[in-house]
Design an enzyme around this catalytic site. Sequence first.
Site, PDB file in Angstrom:
ATOM      1  N   TYR A 248      31.248  95.232 118.240  1.00 30.76           N
ATOM      2  CA  TYR A 248      30.466  96.464 118.103  1.00 30.76           C
ATOM      3  C   TYR A 248      29.201  96.232 117.273  1.00 30.76           C
ATOM      4  CZ  TYR A 248      29.868 101.564 117.538  1.00 30.76           C
ATOM      5  OH  TYR A 248      29.396 102.842 117.564  1.00 30.76           O
ATOM      6  N   SER A 249      29.333  95.446 116.222  1.00 31.51           N
ATOM      7  CA  SER A 249      28.193  95.142 115.351  1.00 31.51           C
ATOM      8  C   SER A 249      27.028  94.551 116.138  1.00 31.51           C
ATOM      9  CB  SER A 249      28.641  94.168 114.251  1.00 31.51           C
ATOM     10  OG  SER A 249      27.546  93.671 113.526  1.00 31.51           O
ATOM     11  N   LEU A 250      27.345  93.668 117.075  1.00 27.72           N
ATOM     12  CA  LEU A 250      26.301  93.019 117.880  1.00 27.72           C
ATOM     13  C   LEU A 250      25.546  94.039 118.718  1.00 27.72           C
ATOM     14  CD1 LEU A 250      25.012  90.322 118.794  1.00 27.72           C
ATOM     15  CD2 LEU A 250      26.772  90.202 120.566  1.00 27.72           C
TER      16      LEU A 250
ATOM     17  N   GLN B 276      40.612 101.551 116.537  1.00 25.45           N
ATOM     18  CA  GLN B 276      41.963 101.950 116.937  1.00 25.45           C
ATOM     19  C   GLN B 276      42.492 103.157 116.184  1.00 25.45           C
ATOM     20  OE1 GLN B 276      43.691 100.394 119.547  1.00 25.45           O
ATOM     21  NE2 GLN B 276      41.645  99.544 119.785  1.00 25.45           N
TER      22      GLN B 276
ATOM     23  N   ASP C 241      36.043  95.280 112.382  1.00 32.02           N
ATOM     24  CA  ASP C 241      35.120  96.135 111.641  1.00 32.02           C
ATOM     25  C   ASP C 241      35.760  97.434 111.169  1.00 32.02           C
ATOM     26  OD1 ASP C 241      35.152  97.723 114.084  1.00 32.02           O
ATOM     27  OD2 ASP C 241      33.614  96.393 114.867  1.00 32.02           O
TER      28      ASP C 241
ATOM     29  N   ASP D 205      40.847  90.884 123.740  1.00 29.92           N
ATOM     30  CA  ASP D 205      40.645  90.741 122.302  1.00 29.92           C
ATOM     31  C   ASP D 205      41.270  91.896 121.531  1.00 29.92           C
ATOM     32  OD1 ASP D 205      39.324  88.370 122.656  1.00 29.92           O
ATOM     33  OD2 ASP D 205      37.312  89.195 122.391  1.00 29.92           O
TER      34      ASP D 205
END
Length: 294
Positions: free
Chosen positions: A189-191, A247, A147, A72
């Site tokens: 990351y939010s999860l 990144q 994000d 991803d």
Amino acid sequence: MDQFRNIGVIGRMGSVKVVETLRALRSYLLSENYQVILEQDTAGMLPGHGLQVASKKLMGEICDLVIVVGGDGSLLGAARELAKSKIPLLGVNRGRLGFLTDISPSDLEVRLGEVLQGEYIEENRFLLDGNLERDGQPLGFGSALNDVVLHPGKSTRMIGFDLYIDGHFVYSQRSDGLIVSTPTGSTAYSLSAGGPIMHPKLDAVVLVPMFPHTLSSRPIVVDGKSEIKLVIGDTNETYPQISFDGQMDIACAPGDIIRITKKPFKIRLIHPKDHNFYATCREKLGWASEITAS
């Protein structure tokens, strides 16, 4: 449905498995008489390929479709570069989870053949733009499909900041930072920080506090058209950072202002015809597919 003739190929660097898939992809596309254009870094992994080579920017101008071989993260990088060109992206999964790269290398030819014959569904996913200002002057800029994250960098100190949504003051917070996520990023990351899973079709953004100092701080879902403004507290003893899809990092200073808005361009994401968001969640997140007796 689009007719794909000029097909760009981007591969994740440093993976033997990616190279294997790139070779198989090249052979299949050439056997079907497609024009194949390799991204310039990817071309270095296939010596003697005999194909046209182009930068990502040029690929956005000459390709009808871009296939990304990797995880991803590889597709996120391609999306940020190619969003403005409106070129559809298709992912072949050589990563771990694969929420975005959903074609398996084991049935590459069958699934890709279906897509190239028009058997696919297309989604539009929006990105976020983040602008950093200092003393009224622009200091940095980035884009993200997943994000935009305010975080402490290498420091272990909490960050103090004020949050505004569409010009309205929301709260002052002390925490490890804030995740501002698109629906695409809601399974990333939010999860892991306790944010909700959002369906990709939603025009919404979720704000997820990272280890807030108060237990009453909870994720907030707002309209995707909202302008989110973060003001770094003047009393911070640390210089936090803002990252885009994990990144790129830009260092912030006390008093800096971060403005986050929806990007005007969306990416076009191609999936096989039988793609289903909830089935992907079941597979990738380990949700039960049936009630089993204890």
